[in-house]
Motif scaffolding. Structure first.
Motif, PDB file in Angstrom:
ATOM      1  N   GLY A   2       0.797  -1.201   0.000  1.00 39.96           N
ATOM      2  CA  GLY A   2       0.000   0.000   0.000  1.00 39.96           C
ATOM      3  C   GLY A   2       0.837   1.261   0.000  1.00 39.96           C
ATOM      4  O   GLY A   2       0.295   2.352  -0.047  1.00 39.96           O
ATOM      5  N   GLU A   3       2.147   1.114   0.056  1.00 46.53           N
ATOM      6  CA  GLU A   3       3.033   2.280   0.059  1.00 46.53           C
ATOM      7  C   GLU A   3       3.134   2.804  -1.378  1.00 46.53           C
ATOM      8  O   GLU A   3       3.325   2.052  -2.325  1.00 46.53           O
ATOM      9  CB  GLU A   3       4.416   1.851   0.564  1.00 46.53           C
ATOM     10  N   GLN A   4       2.984   4.089  -1.552  1.00 51.76           N
ATOM     11  CA  GLN A   4       3.039   4.691  -2.873  1.00 51.76           C
ATOM     12  C   GLN A   4       4.454   5.161  -3.169  1.00 51.76           C
ATOM     13  O   GLN A   4       5.195   5.560  -2.277  1.00 51.76           O
ATOM     14  CB  GLN A   4       2.077   5.865  -2.950  1.00 51.76           C
ATOM     15  N   LEU A   5       4.782   5.092  -4.459  1.00 58.45           N
ATOM     16  CA  LEU A   5       6.093   5.556  -4.900  1.00 58.45           C
ATOM     17  C   LEU A   5       6.032   7.053  -5.144  1.00 58.45           C
ATOM     18  O   LEU A   5       5.075   7.563  -5.733  1.00 58.45           O
ATOM     19  CB  LEU A   5       6.506   4.841  -6.187  1.00 58.45           C
ATOM     20  N   ASN A   6       7.058   7.750  -4.706  1.00 57.59           N
ATOM     21  CA  ASN A   6       7.067   9.194  -4.941  1.00 57.59           C
ATOM     22  C   ASN A   6       7.581   9.476  -6.354  1.00 57.59           C
ATOM     23  O   ASN A   6       8.050   8.599  -7.065  1.00 57.59           O
ATOM     24  CB  ASN A   6       7.906   9.906  -3.869  1.00 57.59           C
ATOM     25  N   ILE A   7       7.494  10.723  -6.759  1.00 52.39           N
ATOM     26  CA  ILE A   7       7.854  11.136  -8.117  1.00 52.39           C
ATOM     27  C   ILE A   7       9.327  10.878  -8.428  1.00 52.39           C
ATOM     28  O   ILE A   7       9.685  10.526  -9.541  1.00 52.39           O
ATOM     29  CB  ILE A   7       7.479  12.613  -8.364  1.00 52.39           C
ATOM     30  N   GLY A   8      10.180  11.014  -7.427  1.00 54.62           N
ATOM     31  CA  GLY A   8      11.613  10.759  -7.624  1.00 54.62           C
ATOM     32  C   GLY A   8      11.888   9.307  -7.948  1.00 54.62           C
ATOM     33  O   GLY A   8      12.743   8.987  -8.778  1.00 54.62           O
ATOM     34  N   THR A   9      11.159   8.396  -7.323  1.00 52.34           N
ATOM     35  CA  THR A   9      11.329   6.970  -7.595  1.00 52.34           C
ATOM     36  C   THR A   9      10.859   6.631  -9.003  1.00 52.34           C
ATOM     37  O   THR A   9      11.508   5.875  -9.717  1.00 52.34           O
ATOM     38  CB  THR A   9      10.550   6.137  -6.561  1.00 52.34           C
ATOM     39  N   TRP A  10       9.725   7.220  -9.414  1.00 57.62           N
ATOM     40  CA  TRP A  10       9.233   7.001 -10.778  1.00 57.62           C
ATOM     41  C   TRP A  10      10.234   7.520 -11.803  1.00 57.62           C
ATOM     42  O   TRP A  10      10.460   6.885 -12.837  1.00 57.62           O
ATOM     43  CB  TRP A  10       7.879   7.688 -10.983  1.00 57.62           C
ATOM     44  N   PHE A  11      10.804   8.665 -11.524  1.00 57.47           N
ATOM     45  CA  PHE A  11      11.796   9.237 -12.438  1.00 57.47           C
ATOM     46  C   PHE A  11      13.015   8.325 -12.535  1.00 57.47           C
ATOM     47  O   PHE A  11      13.549   8.103 -13.620  1.00 57.47           O
ATOM     48  CB  PHE A  11      12.201  10.648 -11.971  1.00 57.47           C
ATOM     49  N   GLU A  12      13.442   7.780 -11.422  1.00 59.31           N
ATOM     50  CA  GLU A  12      14.597   6.883 -11.411  1.00 59.31           C
ATOM     51  C   GLU A  12      14.301   5.601 -12.200  1.00 59.31           C
ATOM     52  O   GLU A  12      15.147   5.122 -12.963  1.00 59.31           O
ATOM     53  CB  GLU A  12      14.950   6.540  -9.961  1.00 59.31           C
ATOM     54  N   ILE A  13      13.112   5.046 -12.064  1.00 59.36           N
ATOM     55  CA  ILE A  13      12.726   3.851 -12.821  1.00 59.36           C
ATOM     56  C   ILE A  13      12.698   4.160 -14.311  1.00 59.36           C
ATOM     57  O   ILE A  13      13.198   3.390 -15.143  1.00 59.36           O
ATOM     58  CB  ILE A  13      11.358   3.324 -12.332  1.00 59.36           C
ATOM     59  N   ALA A  14      12.113   5.306 -14.677  1.00 60.17           N
ATOM     60  CA  ALA A  14      12.047   5.700 -16.087  1.00 60.17           C
ATOM     61  C   ALA A  14      13.448   5.913 -16.654  1.00 60.17           C
ATOM     62  O   ALA A  14      13.735   5.524 -17.795  1.00 60.17           O
ATOM     63  CB  ALA A  14      11.209   6.964 -16.235  1.00 60.17           C
ATOM     64  N   GLU A  15      14.324   6.512 -15.872  1.00 57.44           N
ATOM     65  CA  GLU A  15      15.691   6.758 -16.319  1.00 57.44           C
ATOM     66  C   GLU A  15      16.429   5.442 -16.574  1.00 57.44           C
ATOM     67  O   GLU A  15      17.064   5.268 -17.606  1.00 57.44           O
ATOM     68  CB  GLU A  15      16.416   7.598 -15.262  1.00 57.44           C
ATOM     69  N   TRP A  16      16.328   4.512 -15.637  1.00 59.36           N
ATOM     70  CA  TRP A  16      16.982   3.205 -15.813  1.00 59.36           C
ATOM     71  C   TRP A  16      16.385   2.447 -16.992  1.00 59.36           C
ATOM     72  O   TRP A  16      17.109   1.801 -17.754  1.00 59.36           O
ATOM     73  CB  TRP A  16      16.879   2.373 -14.538  1.00 59.36           C
ATOM     74  N   SER A  17      15.089   2.528 -17.172  1.00 60.64           N
ATOM     75  CA  SER A  17      14.439   1.865 -18.303  1.00 60.64           C
ATOM     76  C   SER A  17      14.934   2.445 -19.620  1.00 60.64           C
ATOM     77  O   SER A  17      15.239   1.710 -20.570  1.00 60.64           O
ATOM     78  CB  SER A  17      12.923   2.012 -18.219  1.00 60.64           C
TER      79      SER A  17
END
Length: 164
Positions: A2-17
């Protein structure tokens, strides 16, 4: 949970992808270039376009033709498949016609290429009525193709013993 990912985590995932996909694309490009180098380094290879004639006209495919003793092996340029896409057996292979690219073909080919229509002799030895493949190549490549077609290496019989 139930823990949500913050915008920084999404950006990091997108960057690695993005960088992973970029690395895969570059690796694929290097593999295609290395394959083409391997095909051309041994000599006896020429860049040419090919398309089958049977049925409706298909688009031209760019590739590399490699001359062998018994056949012309044609490989697609933008492929990693190690085997030839088409093998044109030398025995009975004849040029049915020669022409310049025309009409719609000029969207895929340049006007300095020559289109050669090829087919195989019939069992009775007569020339083919219709071409099976079309090859488009430069004048220099055409000269090499015709020389290869008309010559045989030393020690190779022109006809089999059972042909007589």
């Amino acid at each position: 949970m139930g823990e949500q990912l913050n915008i920084g985590t999404w950006f990091e995932i997108a960057e690695w992808s993005f960088f992973s996909l970029l690395a895969l694309a570059l690796l694929g490009l290097v593999a295609v270039i290395a394959r083409r180098y391997a095909l051309e380094r041994g000599g006896g290879a020429v860049e040419c376009y090919l398309r089958p004639v049977h049925g409706r006209r298909r688009p031209w495919r760019i590739g590399c033709g490699r001359y062998g003793t018994d056949e012309l092996r044609w490989y697609r340029i933008f492929s990693l498949w190690p085997r030839p896409a088409v093998e044109l057996p030398r025995r009975g292979l004849v040029v049915v016609g020669r022409r310049s690219p025309e009409g719609e073909e000029l969207r895929e080919l340049t006007d300095d290429l020559v289109v050669v229509e090829v087919g195989w002799t019939a069992p009775d030895g007569s020339d083919p009525k219709e071409p099976v493949y079309e090859l488009a190549m430069s004048d220099a490549a055409l000269t090499g193709f015709l020389s290869w077609l008309e010559s045989l290496p030393p020690g190779v019989p022109w006809r089999d013993d059972d042909d007589e």
